[in-house]
Design an enzyme around this catalytic site. Sequence first.
Site, PDB file in Angstrom:
ATOM      1  N   GLU A 209      -4.160   8.296   7.043  1.00  0.00           N
ATOM      2  CA  GLU A 209      -5.271   7.677   6.610  1.00  0.00           C
ATOM      3  C   GLU A 209      -5.455   6.305   7.456  1.00  0.00           C
ATOM      4  O   GLU A 209      -6.752   6.003   7.587  1.00  0.00           O
ATOM      5  CB  GLU A 209      -4.575   6.855   5.218  1.00  0.00           C
TER       6      GLU A 209
ATOM      7  N   GLU B 267       2.114   1.718  -3.677  1.00  0.00           N
ATOM      8  CA  GLU B 267       0.894   2.276  -4.137  1.00  0.00           C
ATOM      9  C   GLU B 267       0.814   3.629  -4.297  1.00  0.00           C
ATOM     10  O   GLU B 267       0.739   4.448  -5.254  1.00  0.00           O
ATOM     11  CB  GLU B 267      -0.419   1.569  -3.925  1.00  0.00           C
ATOM     12  N   HIS B 268       0.778   4.356  -3.113  1.00  0.00           N
ATOM     13  CA  HIS B 268       0.954   5.773  -3.240  1.00  0.00           C
ATOM     14  C   HIS B 268       2.269   6.272  -3.653  1.00  0.00           C
ATOM     15  O   HIS B 268       2.245   7.528  -4.359  1.00  0.00           O
ATOM     16  CB  HIS B 268       1.193   6.273  -1.268  1.00  0.00           C
TER      17      HIS B 268
ATOM     18  N   HIS C 222       0.830  -1.161  -0.104  1.00  0.00           N
ATOM     19  CA  HIS C 222      -0.033   0.149   0.019  1.00  0.00           C
ATOM     20  C   HIS C 222       0.877   1.236  -0.050  1.00  0.00           C
ATOM     21  O   HIS C 222       0.629   2.249  -0.726  1.00  0.00           O
ATOM     22  CB  HIS C 222      -0.854  -0.162   0.999  1.00  0.00           C
TER      23      HIS C 222
END
Length: 443
Positions: free
Chosen positions: A148, A71-72, A68
């Site tokens: 997040e 991905e950012h 993740h």
Amino acid sequence: MTVNNRGPAERPARVMTKTLQDGVRRTVLPSGLRIVTEAIPTTRSAALGVWVGVGSRDETPTLSGASHFLEHLLFKGTEKRSALDISAEIEAVGGETNAFTTKEYTCYYARVLDADLPLAVDVICDAVANSVLAPADVETERGVILEEIAMHDDEPGDEVHDVFTEALFGADTPLGRLISGTEATISPMTRTQIHRFYRSRYKASNIVITAAGNLEHGKVVRLIRRALAGTPLDGPGEPGGLRPAARHRIKPPTTVVRNRDTEQAHLVLGCEGIGRLDERRFALGVLNNVLGGGMSSRLFQEIREKRGLAYSVYSYGSQYADAGVFAVYAGCAPGKAEEVLALIRAELATVATEGVTAAELARGKGMVKGSYVLGLEDTGSRMSRLAKSELLYGDLMSVDELLAEVDAVTLEQVNGLAADLLAKPMSLAVVGPFDDGAFSPAR
């Protein structure tokens, strides 16, 4: 369904292209990267996705959240483009880009006008293949991801599903760990660790690029080859097969309560389900709709319509390569939680012992078929269908073949699955204003 588990024997020495269905073509590049497209001449748009067969279950405990995090970072800049360039070039033509990470794969995608597909190919392929992972960007996105995670903790309706998954598989297992990672794993993760994960996992053999819309397959292949030429995704290789089965464990049934000062109680009750290649998956789709898949479902009718005890109540299944989850969610006033939970347990027990009716079977089939066909009304969903078929199933079923599989589901199959699945010991996750021990032990 025939599973085509392609392996080393198919090593391509040249570009290999074949037609899979009407309008659908598949090409394997010499690198092993696979390209699947669907031509839809009646549209004026196109969707492109780069799908990488890497997700959170591929991480070590120390690297929990690396997929993740990556991905950012892949949208933060390459040698050719800054983060602003990546977003501005697509938005300047009215397109959109985004990405998401799951437990078993990561997707980067764009939707644009058909004339702008060459731009989308160049931008997305550049971002995935050539990200620089600048140290300053790592620190910026670390802060974003921690925010997040904190935001997710403020959404109890989302948090309860993660609590349940941890309760079922264990927070220290690949399937039980959070996709986002935790503050304890994200905070110390270094740029070197992320870069090593990037280059070791993002291999051409593990990538599928799909596109759907008003396009020509040959042109898309040429665009992708040009965009990836000279990058780490170029060079000789072979196409990957399906994700191999891995050892996973299911914890003994347990009840986990997270005390939160919330207006609602959030409950998830469930058990181990079935894997995505299990031949009973079509029967599960029907059973899920009968139990809690819509307003006519048993749970919705009993708990919301008849008794008004909850606004939201539904059942769901999640499937992985070698495991699955089946569960029921309900959100209700804290004072009604015990009653709602008792009603859920009772309904599951009734269906496990008595099964569903012929009328429910027919309605459940109709819901499965309708949701599938209606879900293919745009180029983005068509693009996703191609990718999941190639990456997760190894075969592309036509719409007619899928509908035939659903039609072939029998009452005996659904009731047999219900007897097996719903009689299993259940784990319970609760998020709300409760202390430990507030709920009776899981059965």
